[in-house]
Write a protein that holds these residues in place. Structure first.
Motif: not given
Lengths: 553, 553
Positions: B190-218
C-alpha cells in the motif's frame, strides 16, 4: 489484523493493550534513539508517541528494542531438547530462530525432524525450521539415513518447513549433481555453507540460488560474499567464534547484508553468555555503534528472510521486543513476543510441552569394540590430523612417530556395520585415558580419542545404546553425560543436563590434555568432511580440498 | 530457471550469452567498485569475474550498474501514452516502474486502467501498475467515476495489479472510514500519501498498513516517517522538486529506507533531463557518494517492494543493468532488461503495440460556458488562493480587491452537471488572456484561469470534446495541445506531442504571467483537495486542513 482497532489505538482514541511509558526506543530504521511511550495493540506496535494503556509499564531509564533473530543454529548442539533451549534463550531476548535440525535428521531422519517440531510447539517464538539439505553431509559418510531430493521435498512439504538448510555439498552444487540441484528446487530460501569458496566457483554456488553463508573466516571472504549477493552470517558459536574477525568487514554501507548467528553453542555458553545478545555486546566491544549492532541482530535478519514488518519498533510492525536496562541488551528485563510478555528477568513466563522421546532413543547400534579395534599402526607416510584452538579447521601434517599424538577412531553406529576409521591427531595432547561420544558432525557416528586402546574401548562400550559423552581415565569410567535423544541431546531438564555436564567437565579436568581446546566440542567436528581440510570418517582420513581419502583404514 | 546452465556458465565451463569485458561494476551490495567481466546467462547474471561469452562487449572505461526503479509515477503526467513514455525512459536507464493510473481512472474508470495495461504490453520493463485507491481523491470531488472498495478489489484482481496506489484519503484511514479500510485489504503493498502528517495520526496511518510516502517536504518529516517504518520516496517531479531538500535527510545508516520517484514529470523534463538518472545526478551534486545514489535508485526500491534478487549486479540476480560512460549514469550507452539489450545510445531497440484509444476519447462533457459563468464578484471576506513557485502547496490569504489577482474556475466535465467553482488566485499574474485545461488533479475537471471572463469562456469552449490545454490571448485562441486520451494524454507519438507542446509553450510565452511558475503544471494541481492548504473544486474553495469548504460558489 483488526485494522480498525490498531488505528484507533495509534490515533490515541482507544487505550493500548500495553504501554511502555517514558522510555528510550532503539530506532533501527532511522539509526537513532527516540524518547516516548511505546504502545502495543494486540500483536503489533501501534506506535511511539504519547499513549496510555490498559497495562502501563514504567520504561524510565530503560531501552525498548526489537528482539533478536538467530539466523542459523542447530538446537542439537546445546545437548538439551529444543524446548529446554528456548526456555533459556527466549528470556535472553531471542525470539526468532532459523533452526536446522540437521543433526537429529542424520540419526533419525524424518522422525527426528518431527520430534523437533513437536518439542517446540506452542513456544512463543518464531522457530523456522529448515529442511536439512545434506543428510548425510556427503555421500562418503554413513549416517542414520539418506535423504535424497525426493525425501527432502516430501519432508519439507509435509512438515511445512521454511527453507532449505545449509547446502554443504558445494562441490555437488558447483558440479551440477542432479540430486543436489533437485534439492535446490524445494524451497526458494536456501542457506549456504561455503567455507573458503571464492571466484567463479562462488559465483556458480550463488547463481544456483544459495543466498547466505555463515562460514566466512576472513574479512576478505565476507566482503566478496556480500558483493556477490549473499547475506553473511557473523557466527559466534562455542567452538567457532568468527565475530571479532568478521565484524571488521562491516561498515555503514554494507551493514544491511550482515546477520548474526550462533550455529553451534554449548550449554555453558548458552546459559552463561547467551547467544545473539552476546554477539551484540561483542560487536560493541569491537567498536560498533550499539544501534548498528542491534540492527544486525533484528531488522537485518528479518529483511534477509523476507519476514515483513518485523525487527523494528514501528507502527503496525510485529510487537516482538525487549525492555532492557542497558543499550547493549546485557540486562534483558522483559521479553515481548507478538505483544505478550513471555519472559521477565531471565525467566520464561511460558510453559512447554516436551515431545515424546520414545521414537528417538536407543539409536546407537554397534558391535562391541575391543582394544584391538582401537589400535592402528603408526606409519610416517600417512598424514596426521593437526587441530588448533578456536577453529574446527584442521590441517594434514607429517609426523615422525606417534609420540605426543592421540589415536582417534570413528565407529559407524547406525547400522552396526563394524566400519572403523583411524587416524593420529596432533594438538589434543590427551594423556592417560580416552574420551568418546556419539555426537560427531554430521553423521554422528562414535568418535573416540585417547592414548591407549584399552581406555578407548572402555569409553566406546560405556556409551550404551542411547549414547552420550564419556571420559575414561586409566581404565575407569570417570564421567558420563547420557544423551538419550538420538545420542545428541539429553532428555533431562536443562538444569540437570547442565549439572551433569558440569560433572563431566570436572571429570575432564582430571585428565591431562591441551587446555586451549574444548575436547568434546572440537572432537564433534573432526568427522565433518565438509569443513577443511582433513577429517576422519568411518572409512579413513579424508581430505576436503582434494575431496578424496588420504588413506582408508 | 535453468539452474544447471547458469551454474555451468558461472563456473566458467560454458560460454555466457553476453559478457561485458574489462569493466567496472558499481557494487551496490558492498558499496564498492569492482573490476572484471560481467557474465549474463539468460535473464540473470552469472557473475563478475573472468568470463568469455557468445557476445562480448568491451566495457573498458565503462560502468556497469543495476538499472533504475521509479518507485511512484503517473504516466499520464507526461501527456503522452505510456508506450511513448517508455520509449524515452527505458533508454535512459529506468526498467522498473510503480505506475498508478490514477488520472485516467478518475476519468474513465476500469476502461482507463485497462487501456494503460494494454498500451505497455510487451515492453521490456517491469511495469507494476498500482490500483488507484482514491477515485475520486475525496468524496467531495466529482470525477468520471467512483470506485468503492468492491470496485477496487474487483479491478485489482481482474487486472492483476501489484498493489494499492497512493492512499491519499488519510483522514479516511485515520478516521476508520469503512470503505477506505476495506480498500486497504485489497493488497498488502500500500503506497501512501500523507503530506505533513506526523505524530499519533501518522502512527495511525502507518499502523493501518501504509508503507511508503512520497510527499515529504522537510528533512524532519522524512526522518519521522523513516523511523516509523515508511520507505520515503524522494520525489523529483517537474512541479514538485523535493530532492535537494530531502537528500539532506539521508545518511549511511538510514539510506536503505529511501527510494527515488518522479510522481509527475512533464514531457520536456522527461526528454531533457530524464527521470531517475536525473535524481542520481542531483543527489551526487548535493554531495552524495555516487554508489549510494545508485543504491537508492536500484536496490532500495526492489527491497522495498519485495522484488527478490533484483537491483544489483550479482550471481543469480536479474540481469537488468546499464552500461554507462560515467558513474552517475548521465551517459547511458546500453540498457539491458532480463539479459537482453533493449536500448542503445538513447534509442529503444524494442517496438511497441499502442493500445486502441477509441474507448478513452471524447471524455469532455460540459454545457458550453458563457462569459457570465466565468464571473465571480470579489468579496474581501472570502479567502484568496496564494500560489508559490516550486510547490503545489497553497495558502489562503486575504486581499482587499481583485487587482493583480486572477479568477480561476473549476468546471465539472464528466457529467455536464453545470457545476462551476470559482476563486481568486494570487501569484499567477496572468494578463490579457486565459489558460484552460482538462488536466486537473485528480478529478480532471476543467480548470481555467484568466483575467477576463470572455477569454476564459473562449478557452473553455476551445477544449472540445477531447480536451487538452489551450491558451487564449485578447480574444484569440493562440495555442492548443489536444489530449485525446481521457483529456489527459496525446495519442500522437512523443516527438509530435513534444512539438505541439513546444508550440503551446511559444503561445504561452506571448502571455504576460509570473515566469517563476509553469502555468499548466501548477494549474493542474490547484484542484487537488488532498494537498494543503486550499484548493478549488467544482463546488467552491476547499480547505484541506479544515477538511471543509471555505465557501461554496
Amino acid at each position: 489484523m483488526d485494522r480498525k482497532r490498531i488505528i484507533d489505538v495509534a490515533a490515541g482514541r482507544e487505550k493500548a493493550d500495553v504501554v511502555i511509558k517514558n522510555t528510550t526506543v532503539v530506532d533501527v530504521l532511522g539509526g537513532s534513539l527516540i524518547k516516548g511511550d511505546v504502545a502495543v495493540c494486540g500483536d503489533k506496535f501501534a506506535g511511539v508517541g504519547s499513549y496510555s494503556g490498559v497495562t502501563e509499564i514504567d520504561g524510565t531509564g530503560r531501552y525498548v528494542m526489537p528482539s533478536f533473530y538467530d539466523a542459523h543454529l542447530h538446537f542439537e548442539s546445546v545437548m538439551v531438547r529444543p524446548s529446554e533451549y528456548l526456555k533459556i534463550s527466549v528470556p535472553k531476548g531471542v525470539t526468532a530462530y532459523n533452526a536446522d535440525p540437521h543433526e537429529i535428521a542424520n540419526v533419525c531422519g524424518e522422525k527426528g525432524i518431527r520430534f523437533m517440531l513437536d518439542d517446540v510447539r506452542g513456544i512463543p517464538a518464531d522457530i523456522r525450521f529448515m529442511m536439512p539439505s545434506c543428510v548425510p553431509a556427503a555421500p562418503e559418510d554413513h549416517s542414520g539415513c539418506v535423504l535424497g531430493a525426493a525425501d527432502v521435498k516430501r519432508i519439507a512439504d509435509s512438515c511445512g518447513l521454511f527453507g532449505l538448510g545449509e547446502m554443504m555439498n558445494f562441490p555437488g552444487v558447483v558440479g551440477c549433481d542432479p540430486d543436489v540441484l533437485a534439492k535446490l528446487d524445494v524451497r526458494p530460501v536456501i542457506d549456504g555453507h561455503a567455507p573458503g569458496v571464492s571466484g567463479n566457483p562462488l559465483n556458480a554456488y550463488i547463481a544456483a540460488g544459495v543466498s547466505t553463508d555463515h562460514e566466512c573466516e576472513s574479512v576478505e571472504e565476507a566482503l566478496e560474499k556480500v558483493s556477490k549477493g549473499m547475506y553473511v552470517l557473523i557466527r559466534e558459536g562455542s567452538q567457532t567464534r568468527n565475530l571479532r574477525t568478521l565484524i571488521k568487514a562491516v561498515n555503514k554501507t554494507n551493514l544491511r547484508r550482515f546477520l548474526f548467528c550462533t550455529d553451534d553453542r554449548n550449554i555453558e555458553d548458552l546459559v552463561g553468555l547467551g547467544t545473539i545478545g552476546n554477539a551484540v555486546r561483542l560487536a560493541v566491544e569491537c567498536g560498533m555503534d550499539p544501534i548498528d549492532a542491534i540492527t544486525i541482530a533484528s531488522l537485518n535478519a528479518n529483511e534477509a528472510y523476507g519476514i515483513k514488518n518485523t525487527g523494528a519498533v514501528a507502527p503496525g510492525w510485529t510487537a516482538d521486543f525487549l525492555v532492557c536496562a542497558d543499550i547493549t541488551a546485557q540486562r534483558v528485563e522483559k521479553v515481548f513476543y507478538h505483544g505478550a510478555l513471555v519472559a521477565e528477568n531471565g525467566q520464561p513466563l511460558f510453559s512447554v510441552s516436551p515431545a515424546d522421546v520414545s521414537g528417538v532413543t536407543g539409536t546407537v547400534h554397534i558391535k562391541p569394540v575391543t582394544a584391538k579395534d582401537m589400535t592402528f599402526p603408526f606409519d610416517p607416510a600417512r598424514p596426521v590430523m593437526r587441530v588448533f584452538p578456536g577453529t574446527v579447521v584442521t590441517e594434514a601434517v607429517k609426523a615422525d612417530g606417534p609420540e605426543g599424538l592421540n589415536l582417534m577412531c570413528c565407529i559407524e553406529r547406525h547400522d552396526a556395520s563394524g566400519d572403523i576409521g583411524h587416524c593420529y591427531v596432533d594438538g589434543f595432547r590427551l594423556r592417560g585415558g580416552a574420551v568418546a561420544q556419539t555426537v560427531g558432525h554430521d553423521s554422528h557416528n562414535i568418535t573416540v580419542l585417547g592414548d591407549n586402546p584399552e581406555d578407548m574401548a572402555l569409553a566406546v562400550n560405556s556409551l550404551g545404546s542411547d549414547g552420550g559423552l564419556v571420559v575414561v581415565k586409566n581404565g575407569r569410567l570417570i564421567g558420563k553425560l547420557p544423551l538419550e535423544i538420538a545420542g545428541l541431546m539429553s532428555s533431562a531438564p536443562a538444569s540437570e543436563a547442565l549439572a551433569a555436564r558440569e560433572k563431566l567437565t570436572e571429570a575432564l579436568a582430571e585428565m591431562d590434555y591441551n587446555r586451549d581446546i574444548e575436547p568434546f566440542m572440537l572432537l564433534s567436528f573432526l568427522t565433518l568432511i565438509v569443513i577443511p581440510d582433513v577429517k576422519l570418517n568411518h572409512k579413513g582420513l579424508f581430505s576436503v580440498s582434494k575431496w578424496d581419502y588420504l588413506y582408508r583404514g
